[in-house]
Design a protein around this motif. Structure first.
Motif, PDB file in Angstrom:
ATOM      1  N   VAL A 110       2.886  -5.171  -0.595  1.00  0.00           N
ATOM      2  CA  VAL A 110       3.353  -3.837  -0.953  1.00  0.00           C
ATOM      3  C   VAL A 110       2.660  -2.834  -0.038  1.00  0.00           C
ATOM      4  CG1 VAL A 110       3.557  -2.152  -2.821  1.00  0.00           C
ATOM      5  CG2 VAL A 110       3.480  -4.574  -3.358  1.00  0.00           C
ATOM      6  N   GLU A 111       3.464  -1.968   0.539  1.00  0.00           N
ATOM      7  CA  GLU A 111       2.914  -0.904   1.404  1.00  0.00           C
ATOM      8  C   GLU A 111       2.637   0.299   0.504  1.00  0.00           C
ATOM      9  OE1 GLU A 111       2.395   0.127   5.579  1.00  0.00           O
ATOM     10  OE2 GLU A 111       3.960  -1.325   5.127  1.00  0.00           O
ATOM     11  N   ILE A 112       1.411   0.779   0.504  1.00  0.00           N
ATOM     12  CA  ILE A 112       1.044   1.859  -0.427  1.00  0.00           C
ATOM     13  C   ILE A 112       0.532   3.073   0.345  1.00  0.00           C
ATOM     14  CG2 ILE A 112      -0.579   2.523  -2.254  1.00  0.00           C
ATOM     15  CD1 ILE A 112      -0.544  -0.365  -3.233  1.00  0.00           C
ATOM     16  N   ASP A 113       1.117   4.231   0.072  1.00  0.00           N
ATOM     17  CA  ASP A 113       0.549   5.493   0.566  1.00  0.00           C
ATOM     18  C   ASP A 113       0.990   6.606  -0.374  1.00  0.00           C
ATOM     19  OD1 ASP A 113       3.129   6.291   1.374  1.00  0.00           O
ATOM     20  OD2 ASP A 113       2.853   5.327   3.327  1.00  0.00           O
ATOM     21  N   GLU A 114       0.532   7.811  -0.111  1.00  0.00           N
ATOM     22  CA  GLU A 114       0.775   8.892  -1.070  1.00  0.00           C
ATOM     23  C   GLU A 114       2.264   9.208  -1.205  1.00  0.00           C
ATOM     24  OE1 GLU A 114      -1.228  12.588  -0.295  1.00  0.00           O
ATOM     25  OE2 GLU A 114      -1.051  13.193  -2.404  1.00  0.00           O
ATOM     26  N   ASP A 163       0.755   7.269  -7.393  1.00  0.00           N
ATOM     27  CA  ASP A 163      -0.141   6.682  -8.398  1.00  0.00           C
ATOM     28  C   ASP A 163      -0.800   5.405  -7.872  1.00  0.00           C
ATOM     29  OD1 ASP A 163       0.311   8.710 -10.106  1.00  0.00           O
ATOM     30  OD2 ASP A 163       1.212   7.517 -11.710  1.00  0.00           O
ATOM     31  N   ALA A 164       0.001   4.543  -7.227  1.00  0.00           N
ATOM     32  CA  ALA A 164      -0.571   3.306  -6.675  1.00  0.00           C
ATOM     33  C   ALA A 164      -1.606   3.650  -5.606  1.00  0.00           C
ATOM     34  CB  ALA A 164       0.530   2.428  -6.097  1.00  0.00           C
ATOM     35  N   TRP A 165      -1.354   4.714  -4.845  1.00  0.00           N
ATOM     36  CA  TRP A 165      -2.295   5.132  -3.792  1.00  0.00           C
ATOM     37  C   TRP A 165      -3.626   5.594  -4.404  1.00  0.00           C
ATOM     38  CZ3 TRP A 165      -3.466  10.490  -2.467  1.00  0.00           C
ATOM     39  CH2 TRP A 165      -4.208  10.614  -1.293  1.00  0.00           C
ATOM     40  N   ARG A 166      -3.546   6.331  -5.495  1.00  0.00           N
ATOM     41  CA  ARG A 166      -4.795   6.792  -6.141  1.00  0.00           C
ATOM     42  C   ARG A 166      -5.511   5.635  -6.839  1.00  0.00           C
ATOM     43  NH1 ARG A 166      -1.747  11.499  -6.818  1.00  0.00           N
ATOM     44  NH2 ARG A 166      -2.681  13.091  -5.483  1.00  0.00           N
ATOM     45  N   LEU A 168     -10.223   5.748 -10.225  1.00  0.00           N
ATOM     46  CA  LEU A 168     -11.496   5.153 -10.664  1.00  0.00           C
ATOM     47  C   LEU A 168     -12.665   5.572  -9.780  1.00  0.00           C
ATOM     48  CD1 LEU A 168     -10.646   1.493 -11.780  1.00  0.00           C
ATOM     49  CD2 LEU A 168     -10.739   3.580 -13.152  1.00  0.00           C
ATOM     50  N   SER A 169     -12.497   6.621  -9.011  1.00  0.00           N
ATOM     51  CA  SER A 169     -13.644   7.086  -8.226  1.00  0.00           C
ATOM     52  C   SER A 169     -14.700   7.626  -9.174  1.00  0.00           C
ATOM     53  CB  SER A 169     -13.216   8.189  -7.262  1.00  0.00           C
ATOM     54  OG  SER A 169     -14.380   8.789  -6.728  1.00  0.00           O
ATOM     55  N   THR A 170     -15.955   7.265  -8.897  1.00  0.00           N
ATOM     56  CA  THR A 170     -17.044   7.759  -9.740  1.00  0.00           C
ATOM     57  C   THR A 170     -17.213   9.269  -9.602  1.00  0.00           C
ATOM     58  OG1 THR A 170     -18.450   7.007  -7.924  1.00  0.00           O
ATOM     59  CG2 THR A 170     -18.387   5.623  -9.900  1.00  0.00           C
ATOM     60  N   ALA A 171     -16.607   9.841  -8.557  1.00  0.00           N
ATOM     61  CA  ALA A 171     -16.695  11.301  -8.368  1.00  0.00           C
ATOM     62  C   ALA A 171     -15.377  11.977  -8.756  1.00  0.00           C
ATOM     63  CB  ALA A 171     -17.036  11.614  -6.912  1.00  0.00           C
TER      64      ALA A 171
END
Ligand SMILES: Cc1cc2nc3c(=O)[nH]c(=O)nc-3n(C[C@H](O)[C@H](O)[C@H](O)COP(=O)(O)OP(=O)(O)OC[C@H]3O[C@@H](n4cnc5c(N)ncnc54)[C@H](O)[C@@H]3O)c2cc1C
Length: 455
Positions: free
Chosen positions: A165-169, A174-177, A363-366
Motif C-alpha cells: 500500500v502506498e501511503i501519503d497525506e 489517516d493512514a499517513w498519520r 501515536l507520536s509522544t509529542a
C-alpha cells in the motif's frame, strides 16, 4: 546407507531453518523466532509475509534492536531488513529522498551528506534503522523541531495479505498519520520518502553548571539555542548542558586527545566502570557521583550535523523516557532529582531532559503539545524496576506518554486517554491488519487486541 542426492540436500538446507536466538542491544530482551526472514527487496518482503500468513505464524519486523521493551519479540517470523538499506532516489532541489526502510541512520546520514542534505534533527545515536527509529517516535532535542517521524512524506507498507500500500497525506491522511509512528502494528514498511534539509553544521558546547542557575532560566536557554539538552547529574547539585547552534562556519572538530578524553574515557570507559562499581557498592554512589562530576570539563565541537548529534554508547543500560507537557519540565525534573536523593537510589546515569515541537502523528509522544522528554537510565544488571516505577508514578501525574521503545509499565487501558487520536489509530489498524498478524505480546499490551482477534 544410501547417499542423499545433492538436490535433496540443498532443498533440506533451504527448508530447515536452525532456530536463531535474538537479543536486543541491552541484552535484556530475547526470543527464538520460528524463523528469521532476510528479504533483499520489497518483493521478497511481500513473499515472506504471505508465507508466514499461510502458515499461521505472526510477523514482527526488527530494526537494530535498540528498543528496551519487548517490542520486537516474536515466536513467529522475524523480518530483518538489513538487506534493504538502499537509497532509491534523491531530489536535491526539493530535499525529497526515497530510501529503503532498513537503512541504518549512520549510513543514511553519510549518504545524504554526499548529496548536500541532512536529516532535520537527530537523536543521540545513529545506529538504529530508519524504520525502527520512526516506529517508536524517536526524537532529538530543540523546541523548533519535531521528532524524526514528522519528516515522513510517504511510505510503502506491506500488509498482512502481502499487498503493498502506498501511503501519503493526499492518498490517505489517516493512514499517513498512523504509519509514521506505528509501533510495527500496521504491517512492515518497505521504504519511506523523507523530507530532508540542506546539510548544515552544529557548534555545540558541553559544560557543567549549577542546577539552580540552569533550571531557573530554562525557557530562555531552550529558546535561544537550536538544540538544548540538560543532563542532571544525580546526587549532585550540578547539571551538564549540551547547547547547540546551527552554523555555516567551517568545521573545527575537537582535537584527538580532547575527543578521546570526552567520548571514550569519560562518557564510556569511566562511566561504565563507575556504574558497575556503584552496582557492587551502592553506598558509595553519591561520592562516586560527585567525583565523576568533578572531572567533566568543557567540551566544544563544530562539525557536520550528523557527526555532532551521534554519540558512542558502549555502556549497556536500560532506560525509561516520558513525554510530558513542556510547562511541567522543571517541576517534574526536580521531583525525580529529589526522589533519587530521598530513596538513596544508586544511579549514576544523568537524568536527561530534551524538548520538541508538537506534531500530528496519531501515536507520536509529542502529539498536539509542546513536549519535554525526561529520561532515567540504569546500568544493566543493576536493579531498575522500583526506581522506574517511582518515576513513572510522577510522570502519570502529568499525563506522561512513555517512549514506545523504552521501558514502561503502561497498558492500552492506561494509555488510550493520553492520546487524543487513539481511536483514529485503531481504525487504521483495524483496516490494515484486522486479524493482528503484526500483533505480538507488547503490541497487544500497549495497543490492545486487534479488531478481528482477541490477543
Ligand atoms: C543507546 C541508545 C540511545 C538511544 N537514543 C535515543 C534518542 O536519542 N532518542 C530517542 O527517541 N530514542 C533513543 N533510543 C531509542 C531508539 O531510538 C528506539 O528504541 C528505536 O526504536 C530503535 O531503533 P531500532 O532500529 O533499533 O528498532 P527496533 O528496536 O529493532 O524496533 C523498534 C520498533 O520498530 C518496528 N519496526 C522495525 N522495522 C520496521 C518496519 N520496517 N516496519 C514497521 N515497523 C518496524 C519494530 O517492530 C519495533 O516495534 C536509544 C536507544 C539506545 C539503545
Amino acid at each position: 546407507m544410501a547417499a542423499i542426492p545433492r538436490t535433496l540436500c540443498t532443498a533440506l538446507v533451504k527448508e530447515t531453518t536452525v532456530a536463531e536466538k535474538w537479543r536486543n542491544w541491552a541484552r535484556q530482551q530475547a526470543c527464538v523466532p520460528a524463523r528469521v526472514e532476510r528479504p533483499a527487496d520489497e518483493e521478497q518482503l511481500s513473499a515472506a509475509i504471505k508465507r508466514a500468513a499461510r502458515e499461521g505464524l505472526r510477523v514482527r519486523a526488527v530494526g537494530s534492536g535498540h528498543s528496551f521493551t519487548d517490542t520486537c519479540l516474536t515466536d513467529g517470523v522475524m523480518i530483518d531488513q538489513t538487506g534493504m538499506q538502499r537509497v532509491l532516489g534523491v531530489d536535491r532541489a526539493t530535499g525529497l529522498v526515497r530510501v529503503e526502510a532498513g537503512v541504518k541512520l549512520h549510513r543514511l546520514t553519510a549518504e545524504l551528506h554526499q548529496h548536500g542534505l541532512a536529516l532535520e534533527n537527530q537523536g543521540d545515536i545513529d545506529t538504529q534503522s530508519l524504520a525502527g527509529a520512526l516506529a517508536t517516535a524517536t526524537h532529538g532535542t530543540g523546541e523548533r523541531f519535531r521528532n524524526l517521524s514528522a519528516n515522513v512524506v510517504g511510505c510503502r507498507l506491506v500488509t498482512a495479505t502481502g499487498d503493498v500500500v502506498e501511503i501519503d497525506e493526499a492518498r490517505d491522511p489517516d493512514a499517513w498519520r498512523a504509519a509514521r509512528v506505528s509501533v510495527g502494528a500496521l504491517g512492515v514498511i518497505s521504504s519511506y520518502t523523507l523530507r530532508c534539509v540542506p546539510a548544515f553544521r552544529i557548534h555545540r558546547i558541553d559544560e557543567v553548571r549549577p542546577a539552580t542557575e540552569v533550571l531557573v532560566d530554562l525557557d530562555r536557554l531552550v529558546a535561544e539555542h537550536d538544540h538544548f539538552e540538560v543532563m542532571a547529574l544525580p546526587h549532585t547539585d550540578k547539571v551538564l548542558t549540551y547547547a547547540s547552534q546551527r552554523t555555516d562556519r567551517p568545521a573545527a572538530p575537537p582535537g584527538r586527545l580532547a575527543a578521546w578524553w570526552n567520548d571514550d574515557l569519560l562518557s564510556n570507559a569511566g562511566l561504565g566502570a563507575a556504574c558497575h562499581f556503584g552496582r557492587l557498592f551502592p553506598g558509595a554512589v553519591p561520592r562516586v557521583a560527585r567525583a565523576l562530576t568533578g572531572v567533566i570539563g568543557r567540551y566544544e565541537q563544530l562539525n557536520d550535523s550528523h557527526r555532532v548529534y551521534a554519540h558512542k554508547r558502549r555502556v549497556r543500560f536500560t532506560e525509561m523516557e516520558y513525554a510530558i507537557p513542556r510547562v511541567h519540565a522543571v517541576e517534574a525534573l526536580e521531583r525525580v532529582r529529589a526522589l533519587i536523593v530521598a530513596r538513596w537510589i544508586p544511579v549514576l546515569f544523568p537524568i536527561e531532559v530534551r524538548f520538541t515541537a508538537p506534531d500530528d502523528a496519531f501515536l507520536s509522544t509529542a502529539y498536539g503539545r509542546d513536549t519535554a522528554y525526561i529520561a532515567v537510565h540504569q546500568v544493566v544488571r543493576a536493579e531498575y524496576e522500583p526506581f522506574f516505577r517511582a518515576v513513572e508514578a510522577i510522570m502519570d501525574e502529568y499525563e506522561g506518554r512513555p517512549h514506545w521503545g523504552k521501558r514502561h509499565f503502561q497498558s492500552a487501558a492506561t494509555l488510550a486517554a493520553r492520546y487524543p487520536a487513539w481511536q483514529d489509530f485503531q481504525a487504521v489498524r483495524a483496516r490494515l491488519d484486522p486479524h493482528g498478524l503484526f500483533t505480538n505480546d507488547y503490541v497487544a499490551r500497549v495497543l490492545g487486541a486487534p479488531a478481528g482477534r482477541e490477543a
